[in-house]
Design a protein around this motif. Structure first.
Motif, PDB file in Angstrom:
ATOM      1  N   ILE A  68     113.770 143.887 -35.656  1.00 33.51           N
ATOM      2  CA  ILE A  68     112.549 144.686 -35.489  1.00 33.51           C
ATOM      3  C   ILE A  68     112.813 146.174 -35.747  1.00 33.51           C
ATOM      4  CG2 ILE A  68     111.451 143.069 -33.901  1.00 33.51           C
ATOM      5  CD1 ILE A  68     112.400 144.748 -31.591  1.00 33.51           C
ATOM      6  N   ASP A  69     113.924 146.465 -36.458  1.00 28.38           N
ATOM      7  CA  ASP A  69     114.265 147.846 -36.832  1.00 28.38           C
ATOM      8  C   ASP A  69     114.304 148.777 -35.629  1.00 28.38           C
ATOM      9  OD1 ASP A  69     114.510 147.318 -39.582  1.00 28.38           O
ATOM     10  OD2 ASP A  69     112.341 147.444 -39.829  1.00 28.38           O
ATOM     11  N   MET A  70     114.868 148.317 -34.537  1.00 25.93           N
ATOM     12  CA  MET A  70     114.918 149.122 -33.319  1.00 25.93           C
ATOM     13  C   MET A  70     116.238 149.877 -33.245  1.00 25.93           C
ATOM     14  SD  MET A  70     113.980 147.890 -29.473  1.00 25.93           S
ATOM     15  CE  MET A  70     113.984 149.014 -28.076  1.00 25.93           C
ATOM     16  N   GLU A  71     116.143 151.203 -33.221  1.00 21.57           N
ATOM     17  CA  GLU A  71     117.301 152.080 -33.156  1.00 21.57           C
ATOM     18  C   GLU A  71     117.166 153.000 -31.951  1.00 21.57           C
ATOM     19  OE1 GLU A  71     118.215 152.556 -37.936  1.00 21.57           O
ATOM     20  OE2 GLU A  71     116.980 154.065 -36.931  1.00 21.57           O
ATOM     21  N   GLY A  72     118.287 153.509 -31.463  1.00 18.60           N
ATOM     22  CA  GLY A  72     118.210 154.426 -30.337  1.00 18.60           C
ATOM     23  C   GLY A  72     119.577 154.757 -29.770  1.00 18.60           C
ATOM     24  N   ASP A  73     119.558 155.584 -28.732  1.00 17.91           N
ATOM     25  CA  ASP A  73     120.782 156.044 -28.076  1.00 17.91           C
ATOM     26  C   ASP A  73     120.753 155.664 -26.602  1.00 17.91           C
ATOM     27  OD1 ASP A  73     121.313 157.335 -30.505  1.00 17.91           O
ATOM     28  OD2 ASP A  73     120.383 159.198 -29.818  1.00 17.91           O
ATOM     29  N   LEU A  74     121.941 155.573 -26.027  1.00 19.33           N
ATOM     30  CA  LEU A  74     122.050 155.400 -24.583  1.00 19.33           C
ATOM     31  C   LEU A  74     123.208 156.243 -24.076  1.00 19.33           C
ATOM     32  CD1 LEU A  74     124.652 153.387 -23.644  1.00 19.33           C
ATOM     33  CD2 LEU A  74     123.263 151.728 -24.873  1.00 19.33           C
TER      34      LEU A  74
END
Length: 286
Positions: A68-74
């Motif tokens: 689902i083209d989900m990108e991000g940082d944690l």
């Protein structure tokens, strides 16, 4: 003075540098401010570059998020005790429960560090990391190829690399796409949907109604709710943890409201109210 400033700049650059992401994952060590001048920070065996190598080689990208083209940082923090052992691993700023759990898994599997010291005496010290997930075209291509060999979407992109640091073996289990829960024992068990994960997945697939406006606008992703399961198995609280679109958020909310009673969690063998993080995927039909 010029030389000292130059050295300081070089140190800062090293602190914020990252290796190229191997599995769509890159890592950055967040510098920790220390007031005392006689403190030596903890060190990963082989130094910072080896730390990045270890983490980026072993943290894998969940296929569900690539899909689902989900990108991000944690952001994650942990303590290095006097013996160099990793303790108290905790997510400070989450990205997605599945990705968060994958990072926690690998951080907990790190080898012993060289502990911090004050005046030559080992002490416990906190460390912090930022982990970024970015799905480039190469990763997406690998994901499509790997999907052909898998029976479902519950897998990771990237293979575990045998590292040179002597870390303990890392668990290669699949992604848990439904309930992110704690480890279970005979006396301590997290709440469970009746029938288990397969039953929960079937419930979501058969009851979820994709909002028309979300389809028209091309919106997809994972709505994540934090729900409280009472000692009787009832859903007593539903709190939005991460939304994607109002219509999707509402649909997920009503889907949870209509759920049957859960099997309550156990603590020391007794039914106890417990929280569960529940992601609900909205994936556009192909």
């Amino acid at each position: 003075m010029i030389h000292k400033n130059l050295i300081l700049i070089i140190v800062l650059i090293l602190n914020f540098s990252t290796l190229s992401a191997q599995n769509g994952v890159s890592v950055k060590l967040i510098p920790v401010e220390v007031e005392l001048s006689n403190v030596i920070a903890p060190q990963f065996p082989g130094g910072e570059a080896e730390l990045y190598k270890f983490l980026e080689s072993n943290i894998r990208y969940p296929y569900l998020l690539v899909k689902i083209d989900m990108e991000g940082d944690l952001d994650i923090k942990f303590n290095i005790d006097k013996n160099g052992v990793v303790h108290d691993v905790e997510i400070m700023r989450g990205f997605d429960p599945v990705a968060d759990d994958e990072v926690i898994r690998v951080v907990k599997a790190m080898p012993r560090w060289i502990p911090a010291s004050v005046s030559g005496q080992p002490v416990k010290m906190e460390q912090k990391l930022t982990v970024s997930f970015k799905a480039d075209e190469d990763l997406k291509k690998r994901a499509k190829e790997q999907r052909k060999k898998e029976t479902n979407d519950n897998f990771y992109i990237g293979s575990l690399i045998i590292n040179e640091t002597g870390a303990s073996e890392i668990n290669t289990g699949e992604v848990a796409p439904d309930v992110i829960s704690q480890s279970d024992t005979l006396l301590n068990r997290s709440p469970q949907f009746p029938g288990g994960k397969d039953a929960l997945e079937a419930y979501l697939k058969s009851n979820l109604k994709y909002p028309k406006r979300a389809i028209q606008m091309g919106i997809e992703g994972r709505v994540i709710y934090n729900i409280l399961i009472s000692e009787q198995g009832e859903i007593s609280r539903i709190g939005l943890f991460k939304g994607i679109f109002r219509d999707c958020n509402e649909e997920a909310f009503y889907l949870i409201k209509k759920m049957p009673k859960w099997i309550p969690g156990l603590k020391d063998g007794k039914p106890t109210p417990m929280e569960v993080m529940l992601p609900i995927p909205f994936v556009l039909p192909k």
